[in-house]
Enzyme design. Sequence first.
Site, short mmCIF file in Angstrom:
data_model
loop_
_atom_site.label_atom_id
_atom_site.label_comp_id
_atom_site.label_asym_id
_atom_site.label_seq_id
_atom_site.Cartn_x
_atom_site.Cartn_y
_atom_site.Cartn_z
N ALA A 90 43.32 33.66 46.12
CA ALA A 90 44.62 33.85 45.46
C ALA A 90 44.60 33.47 43.99
CB ALA A 90 45.69 33.04 46.19
N ARG A 130 41.36 37.12 39.89
CA ARG A 130 42.04 38.26 39.26
C ARG A 130 42.64 39.19 40.31
NH1 ARG A 130 37.16 40.04 35.40
NH2 ARG A 130 36.10 39.51 37.35
N MET A 131 41.87 39.54 41.33
CA MET A 131 42.42 40.45 42.34
C MET A 131 43.48 39.76 43.18
SD MET A 131 41.67 43.55 42.14
CE MET A 131 42.58 43.83 43.65
N GLY A 179 38.20 43.99 50.77
CA GLY A 179 37.99 44.81 49.59
C GLY A 179 36.73 44.41 48.83
N SER A 180 36.00 43.40 49.32
CA SER A 180 34.76 42.97 48.69
C SER A 180 33.70 44.04 48.82
CB SER A 180 34.26 41.67 49.34
OG SER A 180 35.25 40.67 49.29
N HIS A 210 31.48 49.61 34.81
CA HIS A 210 32.37 48.50 35.14
C HIS A 210 32.26 47.41 34.08
CE1 HIS A 210 32.60 50.22 39.22
NE2 HIS A 210 33.72 49.53 39.32
N LYS A 270 31.00 42.12 36.58
CA LYS A 270 30.73 42.63 37.93
C LYS A 270 29.32 42.25 38.36
CE LYS A 270 31.27 46.68 40.91
NZ LYS A 270 32.04 45.87 41.89
#
Length: 267
Positions: free
Chosen positions: A10, A13-14, A99-100, A155, A159
């Site tokens: 949490a 960034r995501m 989502g990883s 990206h 990343k």
Amino acid sequence: MATRICIIGAGGRMGKNIATAAYNNSEAEVTGAVDRKDSPVLNQPVYEVAGCGKGGALISSDIVESAKNADVIIDFTGAEPTYNNLALYEKAGKPLVIGSTGFSDAQKKSIEDLSKKIPVILAPNMSLGVNVALNLIEEAARLLKGYDIELVETHHNMKKDAPSGTAMAMAEAAASGAGLNLSEHAVYSRHGLIGERKKDEIGIQTLRGGDVAGDHTVFFFGQGERIEITHRAHSRQTFAQGALIAALWLHGKENGLYSMKNVLGLI
């Protein structure tokens, strides 16, 4: 009744983008939030950490406890932390959206095993546009027999995995449409005197720099023409919105391993 979400990572960034997406969606509510044990945002309200509003669940380091009042867990933390948390997700017993990216084959197998016990969505990219693009790429490869296929992805400089999970999903879609085995035909770099391009190569090239959220282009080169299918992400909110849509869809589903194609009704 709003779907209750627990966000893993949490303070990242995501995680902040997902909290913001949920805050602005009347069908969702963040009732749990988790970050690492040494995080500076522990015990702070998730919406305030995200900068989208007042209050929200207090951020904890305890996944099982934080997920108690949630309907779905969303994890965008990265391949290693996600993998290391799989046993806790099984213990929590809640549907899981992952989502990883950057998982090894063995790690993917562990996720598949987990999906026999809880519903799991595993997607290299949660963007709705990317998942539509995957269908377009596969169809283009099927129709454009004999065209040279090349992929370039860009990206941000933070990343960690390369090529990106999205790039590999696009390459797999192209290979599937062309009737090729990607592992046998993928070319990840070219240097020196390499000779002519082989007929069925699928080139996959990686760029890293700046703060690019994600650019992907698949080229189909023919004689006298080329076709390009491009997706550009301008903001991480694109991925956050997709993850939230996935979580709303997954709530109440049977155990199993799902993808964004299931969410969008493409399969």
